[in-house]
Scaffold this active site. Sequence first.
Site, short mmCIF file in Angstrom:
data_model
loop_
_atom_site.label_atom_id
_atom_site.label_comp_id
_atom_site.label_asym_id
_atom_site.label_seq_id
_atom_site.Cartn_x
_atom_site.Cartn_y
_atom_site.Cartn_z
N LYS A 220 0.95 -1.08 -0.04
CA LYS A 220 -0.23 -0.07 0.11
C LYS A 220 0.96 1.20 -0.11
O LYS A 220 1.78 1.25 0.91
CB LYS A 220 -0.97 -0.02 1.17
CG LYS A 220 -1.94 -1.31 1.19
CD LYS A 220 -2.92 -1.20 2.30
CE LYS A 220 -2.05 -1.79 3.62
NZ LYS A 220 -2.92 -1.93 4.67
N THR B 222 -9.19 8.51 9.36
CA THR B 222 -8.76 7.17 8.35
C THR B 222 -8.83 5.94 9.45
O THR B 222 -7.81 5.05 9.25
CB THR B 222 -7.44 7.61 7.72
OG1 THR B 222 -6.28 7.83 8.84
CG2 THR B 222 -7.41 8.71 6.81
N GLY C 289 -9.08 2.67 10.52
CA GLY C 289 -9.52 1.52 10.17
C GLY C 289 -9.37 1.24 8.45
O GLY C 289 -9.95 0.28 8.02
N THR C 290 -8.54 1.95 7.86
CA THR C 290 -8.44 1.94 6.45
C THR C 290 -8.04 0.55 6.12
O THR C 290 -8.37 0.11 5.15
CB THR C 290 -7.80 3.35 5.91
OG1 THR C 290 -6.43 3.35 6.59
CG2 THR C 290 -8.35 4.37 5.99
N GLY C 291 -6.88 0.22 6.79
CA GLY C 291 -6.33 -1.27 6.57
C GLY C 291 -7.01 -2.47 6.65
O GLY C 291 -7.19 -3.41 5.75
N CYS C 292 -7.82 -2.35 7.91
CA CYS C 292 -8.80 -3.37 7.86
C CYS C 292 -9.75 -3.51 6.97
O CYS C 292 -10.46 -4.45 6.25
CB CYS C 292 -9.51 -3.20 9.50
SG CYS C 292 -8.21 -2.94 10.96
#
Length: 268
Positions: A173, A209, A211-214
């Site tokens: 990412k 932002t 929780g963006t990865g989850c």
Amino acid sequence: MKTALTIAGSDSSGGAGIQADIKTMTANGVYAMSAVTALTAQNTTGVTDIMEVSPDFLKAQIAAVATDIFPDAVKVGMVSSSALINAIADSIKEFNFRNVVVDPVMVATSGAKLISDDAILTLKERLLPLATVITPNIPEAEVLCGNPIHSPADMEAAAQNIFNQFGSAVLLKGGHNLNDANDYLFGNIGGGERMGRWINGKRINNPNTHGTGCTLSSAIASNLAKGKSLVESVQSAKNYLTGALAAMLDLGKGSGPMNHAFNVEGDF
């Protein structure tokens, strides 16, 4: 209806972890199930307490799901101990899970390590080789490949390095002040051919932002469950994440959550 299982920690404020995963999976049209690795007391300003489940109880949760409503995809989020990582790896092999998305949550945005060196070693030895795709951010990729990442060319080299180590596709990412919102996908993604592809995204100027990865990894798992290719799954997941950020939800005193339900329609 296709099904997906998230194996991750609970976020009491609802923006990340199991709660974000379930919202994301539901919004992406699959039936969501969960196996909780830990309870956390947290909100948008930080984590104040954590209580892990036992490895045996984690295995019991996964088995209860797998023997009744078998998941078409599995997402693995933050797991902080070697014992729990081993429990997950054992379960993936026991039930022969497919479409496994591993979000290797190891390093905070600040650069602080979130799990021990011992747990990182177990993650690398037991879990990452079982993944269909690994979704590290730049600090996490630096840990996995052992090299600093300062440019798009570094991202490409790191993704190939990680693929060569574990044999799993890698979605590295962007962000972290590098390469805007563009991610690099490398693996056997071209009809089984080893290749890399940039997956471009639109950067949203939103400070919330959490929780963006989850959310991204859960959306990828949802798309894989529905039978989309890995490239299609990643692109669709990025589009969903962009929409959730662009809704500009503003809750809490810190880095707040996104609106996972931005595109939900209907009377209810």
